[in-house]
Scaffold this motif. Sequence first.
Motif, PDB file in Angstrom:
ATOM      1  N   ASP A  32       0.844  -1.213   0.000  1.00 21.56           N
ATOM      2  CA  ASP A  32       0.000   0.000   0.000  1.00 21.56           C
ATOM      3  C   ASP A  32       0.872   1.252   0.000  1.00 21.56           C
ATOM      4  OD1 ASP A  32      -2.473   1.284  -0.146  1.00 21.56           O
ATOM      5  OD2 ASP A  32      -2.547   1.579   2.033  1.00 21.56           O
ATOM      6  N   SER A  33       1.957   1.190  -0.758  1.00 18.44           N
ATOM      7  CA  SER A  33       2.939   2.269  -0.793  1.00 18.44           C
ATOM      8  C   SER A  33       3.100   2.808  -2.206  1.00 18.44           C
ATOM      9  CB  SER A  33       4.288   1.766  -0.293  1.00 18.44           C
ATOM     10  OG  SER A  33       5.284   2.749  -0.471  1.00 18.44           O
ATOM     11  N   LEU A  34       3.109   4.125  -2.328  1.00 17.16           N
ATOM     12  CA  LEU A  34       3.287   4.765  -3.629  1.00 17.16           C
ATOM     13  C   LEU A  34       4.658   4.443  -4.217  1.00 17.16           C
ATOM     14  CD1 LEU A  34       2.215   6.636  -5.834  1.00 17.16           C
ATOM     15  CD2 LEU A  34       3.067   8.573  -4.498  1.00 17.16           C
ATOM     16  N   THR A  35       5.646   4.196  -3.367  1.00 19.55           N
ATOM     17  CA  THR A  35       6.978   3.889  -3.884  1.00 19.55           C
ATOM     18  C   THR A  35       6.998   2.589  -4.682  1.00 19.55           C
ATOM     19  OG1 THR A  35       7.642   2.780  -1.835  1.00 19.55           O
ATOM     20  CG2 THR A  35       8.155   5.135  -2.033  1.00 19.55           C
ATOM     21  N   GLU A  36       6.015   1.731  -4.472  1.00 21.41           N
ATOM     22  CA  GLU A  36       5.913   0.465  -5.207  1.00 21.41           C
ATOM     23  C   GLU A  36       4.892   0.529  -6.341  1.00 21.41           C
ATOM     24  OE1 GLU A  36       7.904  -2.001  -4.760  1.00 21.41           O
ATOM     25  OE2 GLU A  36       8.816  -1.418  -2.865  1.00 21.41           O
ATOM     26  N   ALA A  37       4.247   1.687  -6.492  1.00 24.41           N
ATOM     27  CA  ALA A  37       3.163   1.831  -7.471  1.00 24.41           C
ATOM     28  C   ALA A  37       3.594   2.696  -8.640  1.00 24.41           C
ATOM     29  CB  ALA A  37       1.936   2.453  -6.789  1.00 24.41           C
ATOM     30  N   CYS A  38       2.755   2.756  -9.636  1.00 26.39           N
ATOM     31  CA  CYS A  38       2.955   3.661 -10.768  1.00 26.39           C
ATOM     32  C   CYS A  38       2.402   5.025 -10.346  1.00 26.39           C
ATOM     33  CB  CYS A  38       2.214   3.113 -11.992  1.00 26.39           C
ATOM     34  SG  CYS A  38       2.609   3.996 -13.495  1.00 26.39           S
ATOM     35  N   ASP A  39       3.270   5.985 -10.178  1.00 24.22           N
ATOM     36  CA  ASP A  39       2.923   7.317  -9.686  1.00 24.22           C
ATOM     37  C   ASP A  39       2.266   8.123 -10.816  1.00 24.22           C
ATOM     38  OD1 ASP A  39       2.904   9.962  -8.818  1.00 24.22           O
ATOM     39  OD2 ASP A  39       4.895   9.845  -7.918  1.00 24.22           O
ATOM     40  N   TYR A  40       0.964   8.373 -10.685  1.00 23.00           N
ATOM     41  CA  TYR A  40       0.209   9.063 -11.740  1.00 23.00           C
ATOM     42  C   TYR A  40       0.736  10.473 -11.993  1.00 23.00           C
ATOM     43  CZ  TYR A  40      -3.147   5.303 -10.768  1.00 23.00           C
ATOM     44  OH  TYR A  40      -3.736   4.092 -10.566  1.00 23.00           O
ATOM     45  N   ALA A  41       1.174  11.154 -10.946  1.00 24.04           N
ATOM     46  CA  ALA A  41       1.726  12.503 -11.128  1.00 24.04           C
ATOM     47  C   ALA A  41       3.007  12.443 -11.961  1.00 24.04           C
ATOM     48  CB  ALA A  41       1.996  13.153  -9.775  1.00 24.04           C
ATOM     49  N   ALA A  42       3.830  11.430 -11.721  1.00 21.14           N
ATOM     50  CA  ALA A  42       5.058  11.266 -12.506  1.00 21.14           C
ATOM     51  C   ALA A  42       4.731  10.914 -13.953  1.00 21.14           C
ATOM     52  CB  ALA A  42       5.950  10.196 -11.882  1.00 21.14           C
ATOM     53  N   VAL A  43       3.706  10.095 -14.159  1.00 17.67           N
ATOM     54  CA  VAL A  43       3.270   9.780 -15.526  1.00 17.67           C
ATOM     55  C   VAL A  43       2.837  11.058 -16.232  1.00 17.67           C
ATOM     56  CG1 VAL A  43       1.538   8.573 -16.927  1.00 17.67           C
ATOM     57  CG2 VAL A  43       2.623   7.395 -14.998  1.00 17.67           C
ATOM     58  N   ALA A  44       2.030  11.872 -15.568  1.00 16.72           N
ATOM     59  CA  ALA A  44       1.559  13.130 -16.161  1.00 16.72           C
ATOM     60  C   ALA A  44       2.723  14.054 -16.505  1.00 16.72           C
ATOM     61  CB  ALA A  44       0.587  13.826 -15.214  1.00 16.72           C
ATOM     62  N   GLN A  45       3.716  14.153 -15.628  1.00 17.69           N
ATOM     63  CA  GLN A  45       4.889  14.981 -15.898  1.00 17.69           C
ATOM     64  C   GLN A  45       5.650  14.470 -17.118  1.00 17.69           C
ATOM     65  OE1 GLN A  45       6.924  14.755 -12.101  1.00 17.69           O
ATOM     66  NE2 GLN A  45       6.242  16.821 -11.553  1.00 17.69           N
ATOM     67  N   ASN A  46       5.775  13.163 -17.231  1.00 18.83           N
ATOM     68  CA  ASN A  46       6.467  12.577 -18.381  1.00 18.83           C
ATOM     69  C   ASN A  46       5.707  12.821 -19.679  1.00 18.83           C
ATOM     70  OD1 ASN A  46       8.983  10.494 -17.961  1.00 18.83           O
ATOM     71  ND2 ASN A  46       7.907  10.977 -16.066  1.00 18.83           N
ATOM     72  N   ILE A  47       4.388  12.734 -19.626  1.00 23.46           N
ATOM     73  CA  ILE A  47       3.580  13.014 -20.816  1.00 23.46           C
ATOM     74  C   ILE A  47       3.804  14.463 -21.263  1.00 23.46           C
ATOM     75  CG2 ILE A  47       1.218  13.303 -21.676  1.00 23.46           C
ATOM     76  CD1 ILE A  47       0.483  10.910 -19.814  1.00 23.46           C
ATOM     77  N   GLU A  48       3.772  15.373 -20.310  1.00 19.57           N
ATOM     78  CA  GLU A  48       3.981  16.789 -20.636  1.00 19.57           C
ATOM     79  C   GLU A  48       5.367  17.022 -21.224  1.00 19.57           C
ATOM     80  OE1 GLU A  48       3.610  21.165 -18.524  1.00 19.57           O
ATOM     81  OE2 GLU A  48       2.724  19.425 -17.534  1.00 19.57           O
ATOM     82  N   LEU A  49       6.378  16.359 -20.674  1.00 17.58           N
ATOM     83  CA  LEU A  49       7.741  16.484 -21.183  1.00 17.58           C
ATOM     84  C   LEU A  49       7.835  16.013 -22.634  1.00 17.58           C
ATOM     85  CD1 LEU A  49      10.826  16.942 -20.571  1.00 17.58           C
ATOM     86  CD2 LEU A  49      10.893  14.517 -20.012  1.00 17.58           C
ATOM     87  N   VAL A  50       7.295  14.834 -22.917  1.00 19.29           N
ATOM     88  CA  VAL A  50       7.323  14.305 -24.288  1.00 19.29           C
ATOM     89  C   VAL A  50       6.559  15.231 -25.231  1.00 19.29           C
ATOM     90  CG1 VAL A  50       6.602  12.385 -25.773  1.00 19.29           C
ATOM     91  CG2 VAL A  50       7.668  11.915 -23.566  1.00 19.29           C
ATOM     92  N   ALA A  51       5.406  15.728 -24.791  1.00 17.80           N
ATOM     93  CA  ALA A  51       4.591  16.608 -25.630  1.00 17.80           C
ATOM     94  C   ALA A  51       5.313  17.919 -25.934  1.00 17.80           C
ATOM     95  CB  ALA A  51       3.252  16.879 -24.958  1.00 17.80           C
ATOM     96  N   LYS A  52       5.974  18.486 -24.930  1.00 15.48           N
ATOM     97  CA  LYS A  52       6.674  19.761 -25.140  1.00 15.48           C
ATOM     98  C   LYS A  52       7.863  19.617 -26.082  1.00 15.48           C
ATOM     99  CE  LYS A  52       5.275  22.321 -21.091  1.00 15.48           C
ATOM    100  NZ  LYS A  52       5.676  22.993 -19.855  1.00 15.48           N
ATOM    101  N   GLN A  53       8.455  18.436 -26.117  1.00 10.08           N
ATOM    102  CA  GLN A  53       9.600  18.192 -26.995  1.00 10.08           C
ATOM    103  C   GLN A  53       9.176  17.732 -28.393  1.00 10.08           C
ATOM    104  OE1 GLN A  53      11.933  15.354 -24.792  1.00 10.08           O
ATOM    105  NE2 GLN A  53      12.779  16.908 -23.438  1.00 10.08           N
ATOM    106  N   ALA A  54       7.890  17.494 -28.571  1.00  3.14           N
ATOM    107  CA  ALA A  54       7.390  16.922 -29.831  1.00  3.14           C
ATOM    108  C   ALA A  54       7.560  17.885 -30.995  1.00  3.14           C
ATOM    109  CB  ALA A  54       5.922  16.542 -29.680  1.00  3.14           C
ATOM    110  N   ASP A  55       7.975  17.340 -32.099  1.00  2.00           N
ATOM    111  CA  ASP A  55       8.006  18.050 -33.373  1.00  2.00           C
ATOM    112  C   ASP A  55       7.688  17.017 -34.449  1.00  2.00           C
ATOM    113  OD1 ASP A  55       8.269  19.809 -35.427  1.00  2.00           O
ATOM    114  OD2 ASP A  55      10.431  20.108 -35.193  1.00  2.00           O
ATOM    115  N   PHE A  56       6.398  16.646 -34.502  1.00  2.68           N
ATOM    116  CA  PHE A  56       5.926  15.601 -35.411  1.00  2.68           C
ATOM    117  C   PHE A  56       4.822  16.151 -36.287  1.00  2.68           C
ATOM    118  CE2 PHE A  56       6.664  13.308 -31.248  1.00  2.68           C
ATOM    119  CZ  PHE A  56       7.943  12.877 -31.566  1.00  2.68           C
ATOM    120  N   GLN A  57       4.642  15.539 -37.419  1.00  2.00           N
ATOM    121  CA  GLN A  57       3.505  15.886 -38.264  1.00  2.00           C
ATOM    122  C   GLN A  57       2.253  15.142 -37.821  1.00  2.00           C
ATOM    123  OE1 GLN A  57       4.049  16.100 -42.502  1.00  2.00           O
ATOM    124  NE2 GLN A  57       6.257  16.379 -42.262  1.00  2.00           N
TER     125      GLN A  57
END
Length: 105
Positions: A32-57
């Motif tokens: 029951d520990s976040l350290t063992e789970a998939c951290d949704y806030a970290a996922v959201a930050q990673n999505i934003e990072l990939v999106a900001k770096q995107a240069d795709f058609q």
Amino acid sequence: LIGVCPHERAVPQKLWLNLSWSVNGAKAAASDSLTEACDYAAVAQNIELVAKQADFQLIETFAYRLAEHLKTEFQIECLKIEVLKKGAIPKAEAVMFSLSRGFDD
């Protein structure tokens, strides 16, 4: 930037995403520990990072690159991403691409 048409490439486009994924949650459930789970806030930050770096058609390219990134960062076993882009074509509210991936490794 994500887009084909000149007006899409002039300014960053807004994308709306729906994601669902699975990971091995046995350790998280047991502790029951976040350290063992998939951290949704970290996922959201990673999505934003990939999106900001995107240069795709194509939103398809963005979805595939995002899937690979999330797989690597969060040990995701399978993933579904829906990418919605409003105003991409006349007379349509939005366009959407849906990607479902299972990762064997």
